[in-house]
Scaffold this active site. Structure first.
Site, PDB file in Angstrom:
ATOM      1  N   SER A 114      -3.880 -65.556  28.711  1.00 42.77           N
ATOM      2  CA  SER A 114      -5.022 -66.116  29.323  1.00 42.77           C
ATOM      3  C   SER A 114      -5.801 -66.919  28.325  1.00 42.77           C
ATOM      4  O   SER A 114      -5.806 -66.831  27.181  1.00 42.77           O
ATOM      5  CB  SER A 114      -5.832 -64.918  29.805  1.00 42.77           C
ATOM      6  OG  SER A 114      -7.322 -65.180  30.101  1.00 42.77           O
TER       7      SER A 114
ATOM      8  N   CYS B  71     -14.418 -67.745  41.895  1.00 41.66           N
ATOM      9  CA  CYS B  71     -14.235 -68.800  41.139  1.00 41.66           C
ATOM     10  C   CYS B  71     -14.120 -70.052  42.317  1.00 41.66           C
ATOM     11  O   CYS B  71     -14.713 -71.342  42.115  1.00 41.66           O
ATOM     12  CB  CYS B  71     -12.693 -69.138  40.748  1.00 41.66           C
ATOM     13  SG  CYS B  71     -12.438 -67.823  39.430  1.00 41.66           S
TER      14      CYS B  71
END
Length: 576
Positions: free
Chosen positions: A480, A57
């Site tokens: 999540s 990321c």
């Protein structure tokens, strides 16, 4: 223009370290970093990123920081680069490491604030790429109120396996399928190799991408910047322009708290609802509001969700990835449609120096590369927003459910209680879960966890067993953005503080009614009172280090799981 070494009233924060007799030692240090005589007279703009090699990321952020620094230079200021930490939610998922995930949001905000405060920097380009680094950077921006442009690192592209587009969610769900014999292990190995093909954040409308869209909608990021993939060449241009625009904000005196108003928070919530965004956006919006000292509560979020339709059928429950939304015109295309429906505050200021309405003019008639990804307000994907706030006997202070991730509206089931995610996961992977169960996980809240762990390992495994539509999950922890199914999180008060979730026992009946906005424990008050009298607080899991400090200072989830000084109190909600 004042020259270095002379005394005058500071015209910029950095003048405290570049002007006057007493600043000579500071100037000596700055010269050693490469400052020229002219640099000492210019504004200093921080270029802060969460670059690291811990997770894909963030791996593109170092190059983007270089581009941003070029933009700062072009704008006439001096860039000063530094990094903060970030952790990978996916890599830390399902084990003890996940307790540090939400804690990292506070560490990021605190560390960026610390540097900005100590070095007296005039502006900030904030670059972030993973779940907690995005809200952490935005929290630091509004806390310090230093002119800021936020710049996202971008998402990965979806992978392809067995002729289907896939992403990290599919890997988590496949684990449960393999464990219960519904999928071959070698099939999982192939999926694992193809699910995450490039650097960038997870490909669906999970937490990082949701918060990137929030940053754009709230006005802290450049229009059109949220949805561009990490490997797209447009990312470099966006980073350069973010650097240049940060200098413009410094010159104009436009600060984050002029942008992050109550109306802007409502716009950001509206866009998140329309996108079917992550439930983590609720925590992060509340935290950003707290830092901006703007009254904003769960009730405000629920009010917005009731009137805003979901316009994009996004992953994890839907069809579309972040790259699909980008091809369809990105966040501006969604905001144009919301504006046509009268659902946005168009007079809000943004980092362009213009209002939302002025920014959207350029996108109103822009052709899109992919039609029908963004629905109309008249014919939405769903009539209300993707996130719903529930209250009731099991959550007196509120809880959150992502209705974009489920088609169930009412569920009545039998409680199966667990005092940790690991215990629940072992139960599921052993094939003991049955239709009609309500998995109740407690002592996973902000203080009790500590750290309010995400539960994607568990929820993914449940979907993998084939029971994703036949069971529910209730927890004082988090989920999540990749979670799907009837999963209720952020239950408040949490078990560690004696909330009703601590009193649930195996076999109790639980009723979830989304239209009624309720989650209730069907146990008479006399029985609950007897259980409450027997309940005692549990000793903390950690007594030293960052997790212990976090547990000692963290608020409830209904306030955003913020850490605050003992004397600080949250703002009360304004009457709507």
């Amino acid at each position: 223009m004042t020259t270095a070494g002379t005394s005058s009233a500071p015209t910029r924060r950095s003048a405290e370290v570049t002007e006057g007799l007493s600043a000579a030692p500071a100037r000596a240090m700055l010269r050693a970093t490469g400052f020229t005589e002219e640099d000492l007279t210019r504004p200093q703009v921080a270029v802060a990123s969460s670059w690291n090699e811990v997770t894909p990321c963030n791996m593109g952020l170092r190059d983007l920081a270089t581009k941003a620094k070029g933009g700062v230079r072009e704008g006439g200021a001096v860039p000063i680069e530094f990094c903060t930490i970030a952790v990978s939610d996916v890599i830390s998922m399902g084990h003890e490491g996940m307790r540090a995930s939400l804690v990292s949001r506070e560490v990021i905000a605190d560390s960026v604030e610390t540097v900005l405060h100590a070095e007296r920097l005039d502006g900030l380009v904030a670059l972030a790429g993973c779940d907690k680094s995005l809200p952490g950077m935005m929290m630091a921006a509004v806390r310090t109120d230093v002119p800021t442009v936020f710049c996202y690192g971008g998402s990965t592209l979806p992978g392809c396996f067995a002729g289907e587009r896939v992403d990290i969610k599919d890997v988590f769900e496949a684990v449960g399928a393999v464990a219960t014999g519904q999928r071959a292990a070698d099939n999982l190995a192939g999926l694992e190799r193809h699910a995450f093909p490039t650097i960038g954040s997870c490909a669906g409308m999970y937490t990082a991408n949701t918060m990137a869209c929030v940053a754009e909608a709230i006005g802290l990021a450049l229009p059109g910047s949220a949805t561009v993939p990490a490997v797209d060449s447009r990312r470099a241009a966006l980073a350069h322009e973010s650097g240049r625009q940060a200098v413009e904000l410094v010159a104009a005196g436009i600060r984050p708290r002029m942008i992050v108003t109550r109306k802007a928070l409502e716009n950001a919530t509206t866009v998140s609802m329309a996108l079917g965004g992550s439930t983590n956006a609720v925590l992060h919006l509340l935290a950003i509001a707290w830092e901006a000292e703007v009254p904003f509560t769960l009730a405000d979020i629920d009010r917005i969700g009731r009137r805003v339709p979901q316009l994009v059928d996004t992953r994890p429950h839907g069809r579309y990835f972040m790259s699909d939304l980008d091809e369809a015109g990105g966040v501006p295309r969604v905001m144009v449609e919301l504006a046509r429906g009268g659902l946005l505050h168009l007079d809000c200021l943004t980092v362009t120096g213009r209002t939302v309405a002025e920014n959207l003019v350029a996108y109103e008639n822009e052709p899109v590369g992919r039609a029908n990804v963004v629905a109309t307000v008249a014919e939405p994907v769903k009539p209300t927003g993707g996130t719903v706030i529930l209250y009731g006997g099991l959550a007196p202070n509120g809880c959150v459910v992502k209705v974009a991730g489920t088609d169930r509206q009412v569920f009545r089931g039998t409680a199966r209680t667990f005092d940790s995610e690991q215990a629940a996961l072992e139960f599921v992977l052993a094939g003991r879960l049955t239709a009609g169960d309500v998995v109740v996980m407690r002592y996973e809240g902000p203080a009790g966890g500590p750290g309010m762990r995400e539960m994607l390992a568990l929820t993914g495994a449940i979907v993998g067993t084939g029971l994703g539509t036949e069971v529910a999950v209730v927890t004082d922890g988090r989920f999540s953005g990749a979670t799907r199914g009837l999963c209720i999180g952020h239950v408040a008060p949490e078990a560690a503080h004696g909330g009703p979730i601590a009193l649930v026992e195996d076999g109790d009946r639980v009723v979830i009614d989304i239209p009624a906005r309720r989650v209730d424990l069907v146990v008479d008050e006399r029985t609950l009172s007897a259980r409450r009298a027997r309940w005692t607080p549990r000793p903390p899991r950690y007594t030293r280090g960052v997790l212990a400090k976090y547990a000692a200072h963290v608020s409830g989830a209904e306030l955003g799981a913020i850490t605050r000084p003992p004397l600080a109190t949250p703002q009360a909600s304004e009457q709507s």
